[in-house]
Motif scaffolding. Structure first.
Motif, PDB file in Angstrom:
ATOM      1  N   ARG A  30      30.013 104.297  33.715  1.00  0.00           N
ATOM      2  CA  ARG A  30      30.861 104.270  32.539  1.00  0.00           C
ATOM      3  C   ARG A  30      32.280 104.719  32.870  1.00  0.00           C
ATOM      4  NH1 ARG A  30      29.150 100.577  29.513  1.00  0.00           N
ATOM      5  NH2 ARG A  30      28.557 101.115  27.416  1.00  0.00           N
ATOM      6  N   ARG A  31      32.467 105.624  33.793  1.00  0.00           N
ATOM      7  CA  ARG A  31      33.809 106.021  34.175  1.00  0.00           C
ATOM      8  C   ARG A  31      34.290 105.140  35.301  1.00  0.00           C
ATOM      9  NH1 ARG A  31      34.298 111.231  36.249  1.00  0.00           N
ATOM     10  NH2 ARG A  31      36.453 111.224  35.612  1.00  0.00           N
ATOM     11  N   SER A  32      35.601 104.990  35.417  1.00  0.00           N
ATOM     12  CA  SER A  32      36.170 104.148  36.464  1.00  0.00           C
ATOM     13  C   SER A  32      35.775 104.637  37.837  1.00  0.00           C
ATOM     14  CB  SER A  32      37.694 104.142  36.341  1.00  0.00           C
ATOM     15  OG  SER A  32      38.287 103.555  37.475  1.00  0.00           O
ATOM     16  N   LEU A  33      35.549 103.707  38.756  1.00  0.00           N
ATOM     17  CA  LEU A  33      35.219 104.075  40.125  1.00  0.00           C
ATOM     18  C   LEU A  33      36.364 104.807  40.803  1.00  0.00           C
ATOM     19  CD1 LEU A  33      33.266 101.038  41.573  1.00  0.00           C
ATOM     20  CD2 LEU A  33      32.400 103.249  40.840  1.00  0.00           C
ATOM     21  N   LEU A  34      37.572 104.737  40.252  1.00  0.00           N
ATOM     22  CA  LEU A  34      38.687 105.442  40.865  1.00  0.00           C
ATOM     23  C   LEU A  34      38.478 106.949  40.836  1.00  0.00           C
ATOM     24  CD1 LEU A  34      41.669 103.414  39.408  1.00  0.00           C
ATOM     25  CD2 LEU A  34      40.683 103.254  41.682  1.00  0.00           C
ATOM     26  N   ARG A  35      37.674 107.439  39.828  1.00  0.00           N
ATOM     27  CA  ARG A  35      37.433 108.868  39.747  1.00  0.00           C
ATOM     28  C   ARG A  35      35.966 109.219  39.847  1.00  0.00           C
ATOM     29  NH1 ARG A  35      40.402 111.706  34.837  1.00  0.00           N
ATOM     30  NH2 ARG A  35      39.153 113.419  35.663  1.00  0.00           N
ATOM     31  N   VAL A 291      43.062  90.912  30.109  1.00  0.00           N
ATOM     32  CA  VAL A 291      42.327  91.648  29.089  1.00  0.00           C
ATOM     33  C   VAL A 291      41.558  92.740  29.825  1.00  0.00           C
ATOM     34  CG1 VAL A 291      40.550  91.508  27.308  1.00  0.00           C
ATOM     35  CG2 VAL A 291      42.185  89.633  27.594  1.00  0.00           C
ATOM     36  N   ALA A 292      41.650  93.975  29.334  1.00  0.00           N
ATOM     37  CA  ALA A 292      41.150  95.120  30.099  1.00  0.00           C
ATOM     38  C   ALA A 292      40.532  96.162  29.181  1.00  0.00           C
ATOM     39  CB  ALA A 292      42.300  95.744  30.897  1.00  0.00           C
ATOM     40  N   TRP A 293      39.780  97.078  29.798  1.00  0.00           N
ATOM     41  CA  TRP A 293      39.194  98.206  29.070  1.00  0.00           C
ATOM     42  C   TRP A 293      40.091  99.429  29.211  1.00  0.00           C
ATOM     43  CZ3 TRP A 293      34.782  95.835  31.953  1.00  0.00           C
ATOM     44  CH2 TRP A 293      34.067  94.944  31.129  1.00  0.00           C
ATOM     45  N   ALA A 294      40.314 100.106  28.098  1.00  0.00           N
ATOM     46  CA  ALA A 294      41.284 101.207  28.052  1.00  0.00           C
ATOM     47  C   ALA A 294      40.956 102.317  29.041  1.00  0.00           C
ATOM     48  CB  ALA A 294      41.353 101.774  26.636  1.00  0.00           C
ATOM     49  N   GLY A 295      39.666 102.631  29.213  1.00  0.00           N
ATOM     50  CA  GLY A 295      39.291 103.685  30.150  1.00  0.00           C
ATOM     51  C   GLY A 295      39.762 103.400  31.556  1.00  0.00           C
ATOM     52  N   ILE A 355      36.463 112.577  30.662  1.00  0.00           N
ATOM     53  CA  ILE A 355      36.014 111.199  30.878  1.00  0.00           C
ATOM     54  C   ILE A 355      37.029 110.145  30.461  1.00  0.00           C
ATOM     55  CG2 ILE A 355      33.587 111.874  30.712  1.00  0.00           C
ATOM     56  CD1 ILE A 355      33.469 110.665  27.968  1.00  0.00           C
ATOM     57  N   ASN A 356      38.023 110.519  29.616  1.00  0.00           N
ATOM     58  CA  ASN A 356      39.153 109.627  29.309  1.00  0.00           C
ATOM     59  C   ASN A 356      38.795 108.348  28.566  1.00  0.00           C
ATOM     60  OD1 ASN A 356      40.930 110.413  32.402  1.00  0.00           O
ATOM     61  ND2 ASN A 356      40.853 111.498  30.471  1.00  0.00           N
ATOM     62  N   PHE A 357      37.704 108.332  27.822  1.00  0.00           N
ATOM     63  CA  PHE A 357      37.422 107.213  26.930  1.00  0.00           C
ATOM     64  C   PHE A 357      38.034 107.499  25.561  1.00  0.00           C
ATOM     65  CE2 PHE A 357      34.661 105.975  30.255  1.00  0.00           C
ATOM     66  CZ  PHE A 357      34.364 104.634  30.058  1.00  0.00           C
ATOM     67  N   VAL A 358      37.916 106.550  24.643  1.00  0.00           N
ATOM     68  CA  VAL A 358      38.462 106.739  23.307  1.00  0.00           C
ATOM     69  C   VAL A 358      37.619 107.781  22.575  1.00  0.00           C
ATOM     70  CG1 VAL A 358      39.130 105.641  21.150  1.00  0.00           C
ATOM     71  CG2 VAL A 358      39.188 104.325  23.278  1.00  0.00           C
ATOM     72  N   CYS A 359      38.246 108.842  22.149  1.00  0.00           N
ATOM     73  CA  CYS A 359      37.532 109.916  21.461  1.00  0.00           C
ATOM     74  C   CYS A 359      37.272 109.503  20.009  1.00  0.00           C
ATOM     75  CB  CYS A 359      38.340 111.202  21.516  1.00  0.00           C
ATOM     76  SG  CYS A 359      37.531 112.596  20.696  1.00  0.00           S
ATOM     77  N   PRO A 360      36.019 109.541  19.545  1.00  0.00           N
ATOM     78  CA  PRO A 360      35.714 109.117  18.177  1.00  0.00           C
ATOM     79  C   PRO A 360      35.788 110.244  17.152  1.00  0.00           C
ATOM     80  CG  PRO A 360      33.669 109.530  19.328  1.00  0.00           C
ATOM     81  CD  PRO A 360      34.785 109.853  20.298  1.00  0.00           C
ATOM     82  N   VAL A 361      36.418 111.345  17.539  1.00  0.00           N
ATOM     83  CA  VAL A 361      36.443 112.541  16.700  1.00  0.00           C
ATOM     84  C   VAL A 361      37.866 112.813  16.226  1.00  0.00           C
ATOM     85  CG1 VAL A 361      35.864 114.996  16.567  1.00  0.00           C
ATOM     86  CG2 VAL A 361      34.521 113.468  18.054  1.00  0.00           C
ATOM     87  N   ASP A 362      38.040 112.961  14.921  1.00  0.00           N
ATOM     88  CA  ASP A 362      39.342 113.326  14.364  1.00  0.00           C
ATOM     89  C   ASP A 362      39.619 114.808  14.574  1.00  0.00           C
ATOM     90  OD1 ASP A 362      40.245 110.883  13.447  1.00  0.00           O
ATOM     91  OD2 ASP A 362      39.390 111.123  11.432  1.00  0.00           O
ATOM     92  N   GLY A 363      40.904 115.155  14.667  1.00  0.00           N
ATOM     93  CA  GLY A 363      41.302 116.550  14.680  1.00  0.00           C
ATOM     94  C   GLY A 363      41.186 117.251  16.012  1.00  0.00           C
TER      95      GLY A 363
END
Length: 415
Positions: A30-35, A291-295, A355-363
């Motif tokens: 799930r995380r990029s192979l770069l890290r 077209v790319a994935w944000a992570g 992990i640098n994905f889109v956080c689904p949590v407000d605040g």
């Protein structure tokens, strides 16, 4: 409610699965192979399991089939997740947010990275769920389309809202009411997966890119454009570019968007359809835009200042991986407490910083800024309200639509 039957996948669906194993999101952790510091090889046995016919149909598919809840007596919870999808300390052995949860609650977390692909994992847990047996897991993390299917089958438990006050209050609006689980009665998002347009500024050499049409039509980019092998992501972006809503499109809309992409393929505009392997081509400049994935973009930008991204005015695609509690789980209340914990700002921020994905949590911005100010100001991790308003999800598909749409997309990509 959908009646369970042993899966008999069409050749088209099997081809789509194989394509995902080769080079879709399933091909990498799930995380990029770069890290990523580690990544397991994919087990392909799940494909065979999906097409096997040796499991008898379940006699009853009613949802919410719980075992006796042993949460009070057994202070533990079994959590199955994707590889490289949790914060980890410098030793590489401990997960700080999970350690903090255990210290606070006394609930020990058995954390297992045993999900490499949705389809493979479904094949692993299907026999037990169909037979109304405990899978040995209290929380599983599945992508939208498979989460939707398990809910339809009645194979996951309805959540107790009284145990989820932070989740209910803090889940971001983009994730609050998916069409497959309105009101989040059975699931809560773990992380978001945004599909955007990425570019290499040096390779563009002054060419302006703001929309998917710029990628598909500008002759200066001929042979230097990439699209994704994931049907929902590429076709969703194409539908948006044609002012069609991926949440409510028709079969005719889909065909029109497909024809639009086919025209670009036929004239040589598209270099290739890729999974995560577009990252090396984009970094080298073999792809000027894609077209790319944000992570992936977040990680690429850390090493290459020429990498940028665009959110088209028409919108972008957003999916999610979701936490669910399977039927017969022994520790439902403990599982709900852990789900709710990750909707508190501090642990949510700590997870997002790692992990640098889109956080689904407000605040969480204030907490995240304490850990990583760049991450806190990165709209690919914490979208602002304007960006959230541009997000769109790909609507749920029937089995017949899945077969038809994947078949047409496979012809487009040459798979």
């Amino acid at each position: 409610m959908e009646q369970y039957e042993p899966d008999r996948l069409s050749p088209v669906q099997q081809a789509a699965i194989r394509r995902s194993f080769r080079n879709g999101r399933a091909a990498l952790s799930r995380r990029s192979l770069l890290r990523a510091s580690a990544g397991g090889a994919l087990a392909v046995g799940g494909l065979g399991a999906l097409s096997a016919c040796g499991i008898p149909p379940a006699g009853n598919t009613e949802g919410g089939v719980s075992a006796e809840d042993h949460s009070a007596q057994e202070k533990s919870v079994n959590f199955s997740n994707w590889t490289e999808y949790m914060d980890i300390d410098d030793s590489g052995r401990k997960h700080p947010t999970l350690e903090a949860f255990t210290k606070r609650t006394g609930i020990k977390v058995k954390y297992t990275e045993d999900i490499n692909d949705n389809t493979e994992f479904f094949g692993k847990i299907k026999p037990q769920l169909a037979a109304r047996q405990d899978t040995g897991r209290d929380i599983i993390v599945l992508t939208d389309w498979l989460a939707a299917r398990l809910i339809r089958l009645g194979w996951v438990q309805k959540l107790d809202a009284s145990n989820l006050p932070h989740a209910f209050a803090n889940v971001a609006s983009s994730y609050r009411t998916p069409d497959w689980d309105p009101g989040r009665a059975y699931s809560y998002p773990w992380q978001g997966i945004a599909t955007v347009i990425a570019y290499n500024k040096k390779a563009l050499d002054g060419v302006e890119v703001k929309t998917l049409s710029d990628l598909l039509d500008n002759p200066k980019l001929k042979g230097r454009v990439g699209l994704l092998t994931e049907m929902r992501d590429t076709m969703g972006m194409a539908l948006l570019d044609m002012d069609k809503d991926p949440r409510s499109f028709s079969a005719d809309d889909y065909d029109a968007a497909l024809a639009r992409l086919q025209k670009s393929v036929d004239k040589g505009q598209i270099r290739r359809f890729t999974g995560n392997d577009y990252t090396s081509d984009l970094t080298k400049g073999d792809l000027a835009a894609c077209v790319a994935w944000a992570g992936d973009v977040v990680q690429l930008q850390a090493d290459n200042p020429d990498i940028g991204f665009v959110i088209p005015d028409s919108g972008y695609m957003l999916s999610s991986d979701n936490m669910l509690i399977p039927n017969k789980a022994r520790h439902k209340t403990n599982a709900e407490r852990l789900i709710d914990y990750y909707f508190e700002p501090q642990p949510a921020a700590q997870l997002a910083a790692y992990i640098n994905f889109v956080c689904p949590v407000d605040g969480v911005k204030e907490e995240l800024a304490k850990l990583d100010e760049d991450a806190a100001n990165n709209p690919l991790i914490l979208p602002d309200k304007a960006m959230q308003a541009k997000s769109r999800a790909f609507r749920s598909l029937s089995s017949e639509e899945e077969t038809a749409f994947e078949g047409k997309f496979a012809k487009l990509t040459g798979a």
